[in-house]
Write a protein that holds these residues in place. Structure first.
Motif, PDB file in Angstrom:
ATOM      1  N   LYS A   1       0.812  -1.225   0.000  1.00  0.00           N
ATOM      2  CA  LYS A   1       0.000   0.000   0.000  1.00  0.00           C
ATOM      3  C   LYS A   1       0.845   1.274   0.000  1.00  0.00           C
ATOM      4  O   LYS A   1       0.576   2.197  -0.752  1.00  0.00           O
ATOM      5  CB  LYS A   1      -0.983   0.023   1.169  1.00  0.00           C
ATOM      6  N   LYS A   2       1.842   1.347   0.862  1.00  0.00           N
ATOM      7  CA  LYS A   2       2.728   2.509   0.909  1.00  0.00           C
ATOM      8  C   LYS A   2       4.039   2.073   1.532  1.00  0.00           C
ATOM      9  O   LYS A   2       4.057   1.610   2.673  1.00  0.00           O
ATOM     10  CB  LYS A   2       2.091   3.633   1.724  1.00  0.00           C
ATOM     11  N   ASP A   3       5.159   2.190   0.779  1.00  0.00           N
ATOM     12  CA  ASP A   3       6.442   1.746   1.329  1.00  0.00           C
ATOM     13  C   ASP A   3       6.966   2.740   2.359  1.00  0.00           C
ATOM     14  O   ASP A   3       6.463   3.862   2.480  1.00  0.00           O
ATOM     15  CB  ASP A   3       7.474   1.533   0.213  1.00  0.00           C
ATOM     16  N   GLY A   4       7.995   2.314   3.109  1.00  0.00           N
ATOM     17  CA  GLY A   4       8.514   3.139   4.188  1.00  0.00           C
ATOM     18  C   GLY A   4       9.096   4.458   3.735  1.00  0.00           C
ATOM     19  O   GLY A   4       8.959   5.478   4.418  1.00  0.00           O
ATOM     20  N   PHE A   5       9.756   4.461   2.553  1.00  0.00           N
ATOM     21  CA  PHE A   5      10.321   5.696   2.035  1.00  0.00           C
ATOM     22  C   PHE A   5       9.219   6.710   1.716  1.00  0.00           C
ATOM     23  O   PHE A   5       9.335   7.894   2.031  1.00  0.00           O
ATOM     24  CB  PHE A   5      11.151   5.429   0.773  1.00  0.00           C
ATOM     25  N   THR A   6       8.154   6.254   1.087  1.00  0.00           N
ATOM     26  CA  THR A   6       7.037   7.145   0.759  1.00  0.00           C
ATOM     27  C   THR A   6       6.378   7.676   2.026  1.00  0.00           C
ATOM     28  O   THR A   6       6.049   8.858   2.132  1.00  0.00           O
ATOM     29  CB  THR A   6       5.989   6.405  -0.094  1.00  0.00           C
ATOM     30  N   LEU A   7       6.196   6.788   2.996  1.00  0.00           N
ATOM     31  CA  LEU A   7       5.611   7.189   4.272  1.00  0.00           C
ATOM     32  C   LEU A   7       6.450   8.268   4.936  1.00  0.00           C
ATOM     33  O   LEU A   7       5.931   9.293   5.407  1.00  0.00           O
ATOM     34  CB  LEU A   7       5.486   5.969   5.185  1.00  0.00           C
ATOM     35  N   ALA A   8       7.759   8.055   4.962  1.00  0.00           N
ATOM     36  CA  ALA A   8       8.656   9.039   5.582  1.00  0.00           C
ATOM     37  C   ALA A   8       8.632  10.363   4.827  1.00  0.00           C
ATOM     38  O   ALA A   8       8.633  11.440   5.440  1.00  0.00           O
ATOM     39  CB  ALA A   8      10.078   8.491   5.623  1.00  0.00           C
ATOM     40  N   ARG A   9       8.590  10.292   3.497  1.00  0.00           N
ATOM     41  CA  ARG A   9       8.566  11.509   2.691  1.00  0.00           C
ATOM     42  C   ARG A   9       7.312  12.337   2.997  1.00  0.00           C
ATOM     43  O   ARG A   9       7.391  13.562   3.149  1.00  0.00           O
ATOM     44  CB  ARG A   9       8.606  11.156   1.209  1.00  0.00           C
ATOM     45  N   GLU A  10       6.177  11.681   3.119  1.00  0.00           N
ATOM     46  CA  GLU A  10       4.929  12.397   3.393  1.00  0.00           C
ATOM     47  C   GLU A  10       4.929  13.006   4.795  1.00  0.00           C
ATOM     48  O   GLU A  10       4.419  14.110   5.005  1.00  0.00           O
ATOM     49  CB  GLU A  10       3.737  11.449   3.214  1.00  0.00           C
ATOM     50  N   ILE A  11       5.513  12.295   5.743  1.00  0.00           N
ATOM     51  CA  ILE A  11       5.593  12.820   7.106  1.00  0.00           C
ATOM     52  C   ILE A  11       6.558  13.996   7.174  1.00  0.00           C
ATOM     53  O   ILE A  11       6.288  15.010   7.825  1.00  0.00           O
ATOM     54  CB  ILE A  11       6.002  11.708   8.090  1.00  0.00           C
TER      55      ILE A  11
END
Length: 243
Positions: free
Chosen positions: A61-71
């Motif tokens: 659904k959402k990888d860790g890099f994408t999650l971190a980028r959004e945060i």
């Protein structure tokens, strides 16, 4: 609730591995929220007020890099640790470019993770304490003297206007300045200024935020935005961004 007060957001799609890490960290007095994928992790992040995030990289659904980028678009302060089986140099560099504080490759010893978490939290707390010691702030075209509770505005024609703030207004503005361009958790502001976090104190805080927005309105490069489910953010455009 953890005795040390540190809240950790753990996002790991391997349920068994995630449960083991959560139990281990909880044994050492951390309050851990476990999410099973990146999207669930983002939802949990917005609901909580975390001191540190631990993200697996390869997730559905959402990888860790994408999650971190959004945060990181909203919050540049909360420490992030990546957990991954990847050990390629480019992947590690990508993690740090996204604002990671550490990167641990699997397999690893749980005790190693614990030591790294403790070290990062200690370092993060020290930086925050140093910011808390600052008593005067520059906010765009404003100068804020916290001890005197005086907010001074200087316009393009060098005209100067001063405003005396109330104690709560000054305390809240100082917290915004400490967290400038990062998210000020609503619960932290309520606890430190109003003494408790409940519906009535939250409504009172909203009134004071509205007042500060009015005071800062003369500088169009300053904005206090509401981060839904988390808190507020004092956004100040830097001079080079304005030109």
């Amino acid at each position: 609730m953890s005795e040390n007060g540190n809240k950790i957001l753990l996002v790991e799609d391997d349920q068994n591995f995630g449960d083991v890490l959560r139990s281990y960290l909880e044994m050492h007095d951390f309050d851990v929220t476990l999410a099973k994928d990146g999207q669930a992790g983002l939802v949990s992040y917005h609901k909580g007020n975390f001191d540190l995030c631990v993200f697996d990289v390869m997730m559905p659904k959402k990888d860790g890099f994408t999650l971190a980028r959004e945060i990181r678009e909203k919050d540049k302060l909360t420490p992030i640790i990546f957990l991954t089986a990847k050990s390629m140099k480019d992947d590690i560099l990508q993690g740090f470019k996204l604002g990671a504080d550490d990167y641990i490759t699997k397999p690893f010893n749980s005790e190693e993770l614990l030591y790294r978490v403790q070290a990062i939290l200690k370092r993060s707390s020290k930086v925050k304490d140093e910011k808390e010691d600052i008593r005067e702030f520059e906010i765009g075209n404003f100068h804020f003297n916290y001890p005197l509770r005086i907010l001074t505005y200087t316009d393009e024609s060098a005209n100067v206007e001063q405003r005396k703030l109330s104690p709560k207004e000054a305390h809240l503005l100082r917290m915004f300045c400490v967290y400038k361009n990062d998210v000020l958790p609503r619960s932290e502001a309520l606890t430190k200024i109003w003494g408790e976090d409940n519906y009535f104190t939250a409504r009172s805080m909203d009134v004071f935020v509205t007042k500060l927005r009015k005071y800062l309105k003369p500088d169009t490069n300053i904005e206090i935005v509401n981060i839904h489910g988390n808190g507020f953010q004092l956004l100040v455009k830097e001079e080079e961004e304005v030109k």
